[in-house]
Design an enzyme around this catalytic site. Structure first.
Site, short mmCIF file in Angstrom:
data_model
loop_
_atom_site.label_atom_id
_atom_site.label_comp_id
_atom_site.label_asym_id
_atom_site.label_seq_id
_atom_site.Cartn_x
_atom_site.Cartn_y
_atom_site.Cartn_z
N ARG A 12 0.36 -0.88 -0.29
CA ARG A 12 -0.22 -0.13 -0.01
C ARG A 12 0.96 1.58 0.08
O ARG A 12 0.57 2.47 0.82
CB ARG A 12 -0.82 -0.26 1.41
CG ARG A 12 -2.28 -0.95 1.24
CD ARG A 12 -3.09 -1.19 2.15
NE ARG A 12 -3.80 -2.26 1.98
CZ ARG A 12 -4.13 -3.43 2.40
NH1 ARG A 12 -3.60 -3.22 3.12
NH2 ARG A 12 -4.51 -4.52 2.65
N LYS A 44 1.91 11.31 -11.33
CA LYS A 44 1.39 9.68 -12.76
C LYS A 44 2.29 9.30 -12.88
O LYS A 44 3.33 8.63 -13.32
CB LYS A 44 0.75 10.56 -13.75
CG LYS A 44 -0.67 11.37 -13.50
CD LYS A 44 0.03 12.48 -15.34
CE LYS A 44 -1.52 12.88 -15.60
NZ LYS A 44 -2.04 13.32 -16.86
N GLU A 75 8.08 16.60 -26.06
CA GLU A 75 7.07 17.87 -25.03
C GLU A 75 7.38 18.81 -24.71
O GLU A 75 6.65 19.94 -23.30
CB GLU A 75 7.56 16.58 -23.56
CG GLU A 75 6.88 15.47 -23.73
CD GLU A 75 4.99 14.96 -23.55
OE1 GLU A 75 4.76 15.95 -23.40
OE2 GLU A 75 4.90 14.00 -23.27
N LYS A 118 5.37 22.57 -14.66
CA LYS A 118 5.06 21.57 -14.32
C LYS A 118 4.79 21.28 -12.64
O LYS A 118 3.47 20.98 -12.10
CB LYS A 118 5.12 20.24 -14.66
CG LYS A 118 4.52 18.83 -15.25
CD LYS A 118 4.56 18.22 -15.24
CE LYS A 118 4.13 16.72 -15.35
NZ LYS A 118 4.23 15.87 -15.15
N GLU A 155 -5.15 16.34 -11.57
CA GLU A 155 -5.62 16.69 -13.43
C GLU A 155 -7.54 17.21 -13.34
O GLU A 155 -7.77 16.70 -13.80
CB GLU A 155 -4.87 15.67 -14.12
CG GLU A 155 -5.32 16.05 -15.42
CD GLU A 155 -5.01 14.65 -16.14
OE1 GLU A 155 -6.00 14.51 -16.56
OE2 GLU A 155 -3.63 14.48 -16.09
N ARG A 213 -4.40 20.92 -14.73
CA ARG A 213 -2.95 20.06 -15.28
C ARG A 213 -3.40 19.68 -16.33
O ARG A 213 -2.34 18.66 -17.37
CB ARG A 213 -3.02 19.13 -14.33
CG ARG A 213 -1.84 17.96 -14.13
CD ARG A 213 -1.71 16.97 -12.72
NE ARG A 213 -0.18 16.23 -13.43
CZ ARG A 213 -0.04 15.53 -12.87
NH1 ARG A 213 0.02 15.49 -11.82
NH2 ARG A 213 1.23 13.94 -13.21
N ASN A 222 -2.16 17.48 -21.28
CA ASN A 222 -2.41 16.59 -22.30
C ASN A 222 -1.94 17.15 -23.35
O ASN A 222 -2.93 16.25 -24.36
CB ASN A 222 -3.15 15.68 -21.38
CG ASN A 222 -2.55 14.91 -20.66
OD1 ASN A 222 -2.49 13.95 -20.45
ND2 ASN A 222 -4.36 15.11 -19.70
N HIS A 244 -2.13 14.71 -26.56
CA HIS A 244 -2.20 13.42 -26.14
C HIS A 244 -3.12 12.07 -26.17
O HIS A 244 -3.37 11.28 -25.90
CB HIS A 244 -2.11 13.50 -24.95
CG HIS A 244 -0.61 13.43 -24.29
ND1 HIS A 244 -0.02 14.26 -24.15
CD2 HIS A 244 0.11 12.82 -23.17
CE1 HIS A 244 0.94 15.11 -23.35
NE2 HIS A 244 1.30 14.10 -23.10
N HIS A 252 -2.09 8.61 -27.93
CA HIS A 252 -2.43 8.12 -26.63
C HIS A 252 -3.25 6.86 -28.19
O HIS A 252 -2.47 5.55 -28.66
CB HIS A 252 -3.13 7.62 -26.10
CG HIS A 252 -2.11 8.71 -25.23
ND1 HIS A 252 -2.72 9.42 -24.06
CD2 HIS A 252 -1.35 8.99 -24.01
CE1 HIS A 252 -1.63 9.69 -23.16
NE2 HIS A 252 -0.75 9.22 -23.30
N HIS A 289 6.43 7.79 -28.12
CA HIS A 289 5.18 8.52 -27.22
C HIS A 289 5.44 9.94 -27.69
O HIS A 289 4.63 10.45 -28.56
CB HIS A 289 5.40 8.37 -25.86
CG HIS A 289 4.16 9.70 -25.16
ND1 HIS A 289 3.10 9.56 -25.29
CD2 HIS A 289 4.36 10.32 -24.59
CE1 HIS A 289 2.88 9.80 -24.18
NE2 HIS A 289 3.91 11.38 -23.92
#
Length: 357
Positions: free
Chosen positions: A118, A140, A182, A224, A234, A238, A242, A245, A249, A262
């Site tokens: 955990r 993330k 990026e 960032k 997000e 935030r 993306n 993206h 993606h 990517h």
């Protein structure tokens, strides 16, 4: 060496940026929770920096797990392999994991750290430009699924991020270009002056001038860190990170993870989002050309794969994490240096753009 802080209360942590700081053990060792440490890396990075990082851990109970290299290994199978290794090593809650590598290793190790018993501490040592300016900062963590990228994961912050820009000297040209996608994204969504600066320093960055690289990494991490501090999970601001993206993606999932890097997919996604903006009269044709030209200057693709059309994009984009009430939300620039999140993109317009891309 420069130090930034990601301000998240009890979860705050530093980002160290410098040259040859992987030869300075104090930055790493001060953030270890105990003398038991497990380094997670891949075959390529291990040859380059594995021994160097293990030297920083001399005298500790340090172990290393080396995974295959590639986006296709950012998977549940790799997650299970690391978990098994931790159990076999009797890793406890005060065992610190170290992610040594690019975004795949960072995301994967972070997700393991979030889940093992955990939650155990972990440290990011990103070695690619993309991971240094983006994926190592912000917490993330995730693995991919054949139906969607980063669909299984958690928000889980590292204890520190240690960025040695000298690692970029060993980065292949294609990987460096992927990171620049990026970098350019930050200029498009947040900082018009930074975008101008990138246009002016193209050749120096291509030559991997260390002073310029430190400036780039510092500015991207600064942006960032500021965004993450304001919107860690997000729920608003935030989401602007993306840009490109949603389209990107879809390209990665359709083409097979790792066939398009990517950053390459994101670059094409940025162009598609910019074309949408032009059709909505949010960007001028000249602004779109500036974005396209800067991406092309670093050897990035600016057109979608020939085999993809509206239907193949939509099949994947409907699984995007930003979908709400069955409506796909896109990050669209409304000026160079500014962007918005919107679900007001007509499917007829998308079809026109995607079938022509």
């Amino acid at each position: 060496m420069n130090t930034l802080n990601v301000e998240l209360g009890e979860r705050s942590y530093p980002i160290y940026i410098g040259v040859n700081i992987l030869r300075q053990p104090q930055q790493l060792r001060q953030h270890l929770s105990s003398n038991k440490v497990i380094v997670i890396t891949n075959e390529v990075v291990d040859v380059l920096y594995g021994a160097q990082v293990m030297d920083l851990l001399t005298g500790l109970d340090a172990d290393k797990l080396v995974l295959p290299d590639g986006e296709q290994y950012k998977s549940i199978a790799s997650f299970e392999r690391i978990m098994t290794h931790l159990l076999e090593c009797n890793a406890a809650r005060d065992t610190t994991l170290i992610a040594l590598g690019g975004g795949v290793i960072g995301d994967l190790t972070g997700f393991v750290a979030a889940c093992y018993q955990r939650g155990v501490p972990f440290i990011q040592i990103p070695t690619t430009l993309l991971s240094q300016v983006d994926s190592s900062v912000g917490g993330k963590t995730a693995v991919n699924h054949p139906l969607g990228k980063n669909m299984i994961g958690a928000f889980y912050q590292p204890k520190a991020v240690i960025i040695d820009t000298m690692t970029l000297c060993s980065l292949p040209k294609r990987e460096f270009a992927a990171g620049m996608a990026e970098v350019i994204k930050y200029g498009v969504i947040y900082d018009a002056e930074f975008f101008d600066w990138l246009e002016q320093h193209q050749q120096g960055l291509l030559d991997k001038d260390q002073a310029l690289l430190q400036d780039v990494v510092h500015r991207c991490c600064e942006i960032k860190a500021r965004i993450v501090a304001e919107d860690e999970q997000e729920k608003g601001l935030r989401a602007l990170l993306n840009l490109g993206h949603t389209f990107g993606h879809a390209i990665e999932a359709e083409m097979g993870y790792g066939n398009w890097l990517h950053g390459e997919a994101v670059a094409t996604g940025i162009v598609l989002a910019s074309v949408v903006a032009q059709h909505k009269n949010w960007l001028s044709a000249s602004e779109v050309c500036r974005i396209v030209d800067l991406l092309k200057a670093f050897g990035l693709p600016v057109r979608a794969p020939e085999k993809m059309n509206f239907d193949s994009f939509m099949r994947h984009m409907r699984h995007d994490k930003k979908v709400q009430a069955n409506r796909i939300r896109f990050v669209i620039p409304d000026a160079i240096g500014s962007a918005v999140v919107t679900d007001d993109v007509d499917e007829a317009l998308l079809k026109e753009i995607l079938d022509a891309s």
